[in-house]
Design a protein around this motif. Structure first.
Motif, PDB file in Angstrom:
ATOM      1  N   THR A  34      29.966  52.434  11.968  1.00 59.68           N
ATOM      2  CA  THR A  34      30.523  51.163  10.918  1.00 59.68           C
ATOM      3  C   THR A  34      31.634  50.750  11.779  1.00 59.68           C
ATOM      4  O   THR A  34      32.643  51.715  12.141  1.00 59.68           O
ATOM      5  CB  THR A  34      30.886  51.255   9.822  1.00 59.68           C
ATOM      6  OG1 THR A  34      29.484  51.747   8.865  1.00 59.68           O
ATOM      7  CG2 THR A  34      31.147  49.946   9.060  1.00 59.68           C
ATOM      8  N   TYR A  35      31.634  49.380  12.387  1.00 63.12           N
ATOM      9  CA  TYR A  35      33.034  49.062  13.017  1.00 63.12           C
ATOM     10  C   TYR A  35      33.371  47.756  12.252  1.00 63.12           C
ATOM     11  O   TYR A  35      32.835  46.990  11.702  1.00 63.12           O
ATOM     12  CB  TYR A  35      32.455  48.391  14.296  1.00 63.12           C
ATOM     13  CG  TYR A  35      31.598  49.337  15.169  1.00 63.12           C
ATOM     14  CD1 TYR A  35      32.704  50.082  16.125  1.00 63.12           C
ATOM     15  CD2 TYR A  35      30.574  49.814  15.085  1.00 63.12           C
ATOM     16  CE1 TYR A  35      32.124  51.062  17.037  1.00 63.12           C
ATOM     17  CE2 TYR A  35      29.877  50.927  15.873  1.00 63.12           C
ATOM     18  CZ  TYR A  35      30.690  51.342  16.957  1.00 63.12           C
ATOM     19  OH  TYR A  35      30.097  52.414  17.461  1.00 63.12           O
ATOM     20  N   TRP A  36      34.607  47.718  12.281  1.00 63.67           N
ATOM     21  CA  TRP A  36      35.506  46.727  11.344  1.00 63.67           C
ATOM     22  C   TRP A  36      36.212  45.682  12.224  1.00 63.67           C
ATOM     23  O   TRP A  36      37.301  46.177  12.821  1.00 63.67           O
ATOM     24  CB  TRP A  36      36.407  47.394  10.336  1.00 63.67           C
ATOM     25  CG  TRP A  36      35.791  48.097   9.148  1.00 63.67           C
ATOM     26  CD1 TRP A  36      35.281  49.248   9.368  1.00 63.67           C
ATOM     27  CD2 TRP A  36      35.163  47.500   8.015  1.00 63.67           C
ATOM     28  NE1 TRP A  36      34.803  49.670   8.283  1.00 63.67           N
ATOM     29  CE2 TRP A  36      34.369  48.407   7.503  1.00 63.67           C
ATOM     30  CE3 TRP A  36      35.039  46.179   7.537  1.00 63.67           C
ATOM     31  CZ2 TRP A  36      33.999  48.325   6.187  1.00 63.67           C
ATOM     32  CZ3 TRP A  36      34.551  45.922   6.346  1.00 63.67           C
ATOM     33  CH2 TRP A  36      34.122  47.116   5.804  1.00 63.67           C
ATOM     34  N   TRP A  37      35.630  44.602  12.640  1.00 63.97           N
ATOM     35  CA  TRP A  37      36.252  43.661  13.547  1.00 63.97           C
ATOM     36  C   TRP A  37      37.326  42.898  12.897  1.00 63.97           C
ATOM     37  O   TRP A  37      37.373  42.479  11.659  1.00 63.97           O
ATOM     38  CB  TRP A  37      34.948  42.657  13.852  1.00 63.97           C
ATOM     39  CG  TRP A  37      35.506  41.450  14.586  1.00 63.97           C
ATOM     40  CD1 TRP A  37      35.691  41.444  16.341  1.00 63.97           C
ATOM     41  CD2 TRP A  37      35.843  40.126  14.207  1.00 63.97           C
ATOM     42  NE1 TRP A  37      36.150  40.327  16.433  1.00 63.97           N
ATOM     43  CE2 TRP A  37      36.063  39.423  15.454  1.00 63.97           C
ATOM     44  CE3 TRP A  37      35.650  39.253  13.160  1.00 63.97           C
ATOM     45  CZ2 TRP A  37      36.309  38.071  15.569  1.00 63.97           C
ATOM     46  CZ3 TRP A  37      35.957  38.073  13.123  1.00 63.97           C
ATOM     47  CH2 TRP A  37      36.299  37.314  14.295  1.00 63.97           C
ATOM     48  N   CYS A  38      38.441  42.881  13.550  1.00 65.82           N
ATOM     49  CA  CYS A  38      39.866  42.169  13.086  1.00 65.82           C
ATOM     50  C   CYS A  38      39.557  40.739  13.162  1.00 65.82           C
ATOM     51  O   CYS A  38      39.186  40.040  14.129  1.00 65.82           O
ATOM     52  CB  CYS A  38      40.772  42.669  14.201  1.00 65.82           C
ATOM     53  SG  CYS A  38      42.374  41.380  13.801  1.00 65.82           S
ATOM     54  N   ARG A  39      39.614  40.171  11.959  1.00 67.92           N
ATOM     55  CA  ARG A  39      39.587  38.463  11.733  1.00 67.92           C
ATOM     56  C   ARG A  39      40.827  37.867  12.083  1.00 67.92           C
ATOM     57  O   ARG A  39      41.073  36.706  12.324  1.00 67.92           O
ATOM     58  CB  ARG A  39      38.811  38.430  10.366  1.00 67.92           C
ATOM     59  CG  ARG A  39      38.791  36.827  10.215  1.00 67.92           C
ATOM     60  CD  ARG A  39      38.507  36.599   8.754  1.00 67.92           C
ATOM     61  NE  ARG A  39      37.295  37.304   8.220  1.00 67.92           N
ATOM     62  CZ  ARG A  39      36.011  36.898   7.991  1.00 67.92           C
ATOM     63  NH1 ARG A  39      35.891  35.658   8.157  1.00 67.92           N
ATOM     64  NH2 ARG A  39      34.923  37.506   7.527  1.00 67.92           N
ATOM     65  N   CYS A  40      42.146  38.651  11.870  1.00 69.79           N
ATOM     66  CA  CYS A  40      43.266  37.989  11.432  1.00 69.79           C
ATOM     67  C   CYS A  40      43.911  37.922  12.926  1.00 69.79           C
ATOM     68  O   CYS A  40      44.948  36.973  13.127  1.00 69.79           O
ATOM     69  CB  CYS A  40      44.321  38.771  10.722  1.00 69.79           C
ATOM     70  SG  CYS A  40      44.792  40.274  11.151  1.00 69.79           S
ATOM     71  N   GLY A  41      43.580  38.781  13.909  1.00 71.59           N
ATOM     72  CA  GLY A  41      44.319  38.697  15.334  1.00 71.59           C
ATOM     73  C   GLY A  41      45.470  39.280  15.324  1.00 71.59           C
ATOM     74  O   GLY A  41      46.146  39.592  16.222  1.00 71.59           O
ATOM     75  N   ARG A  42      46.071  40.256  14.231  1.00 71.57           N
ATOM     76  CA  ARG A  42      47.125  41.013  14.217  1.00 71.57           C
ATOM     77  C   ARG A  42      46.978  42.387  14.706  1.00 71.57           C
ATOM     78  O   ARG A  42      48.215  43.084  14.973  1.00 71.57           O
ATOM     79  CB  ARG A  42      48.009  40.929  12.784  1.00 71.57           C
ATOM     80  CG  ARG A  42      48.208  39.637  12.489  1.00 71.57           C
ATOM     81  CD  ARG A  42      48.905  39.901  10.841  1.00 71.57           C
ATOM     82  NE  ARG A  42      49.257  38.601  10.537  1.00 71.57           N
ATOM     83  CZ  ARG A  42      50.125  38.521   9.439  1.00 71.57           C
ATOM     84  NH1 ARG A  42      50.318  39.530   8.558  1.00 71.57           N
ATOM     85  NH2 ARG A  42      50.387  37.213   8.884  1.00 71.57           N
TER      86      ARG A  42
END
Length: 76
Positions: free
Chosen positions: A18-26
């Motif tokens: 499972t990979y968690w893609w950063c949505r916020c850009g921080r």
């Protein structure tokens, strides 16, 4: 967003991971989440790999098909 065009990230994914893609850009570990969104209303996008392959994860955070690149960075 800075004046620099943020390109997609080509990542070889593995089945069952499972990979968690950063949505916020921080996140300091782009394109993946490191928890930097805490305190915002944003949450990472979950991606479950079903095969070993290269996935182009969005780097500009403007894709209409998150977490995948849709070429939007070319128009920014």
């Amino acid at each position: 967003m800075s004046d620099v065009i943020v390109r997609p990230h080509a990542i070889e994914v593995e089945p069952g991971k499972t990979y968690w893609w950063c949505r916020c850009g921080r996140s300091q570990s782009q394109p993946f989440c490191d928890g930097s969104h805490k305190g915002t209303d944003m949450t990472p996008v979950k991606y479950e790999a079903t095969a070993t392959r290269i996935v182009w994860f969005c780097g500009c955070k403007q894709s209409a098909t998150p977490p995948f690149c849709d070429g939007t960075h070319k128009t920014l």
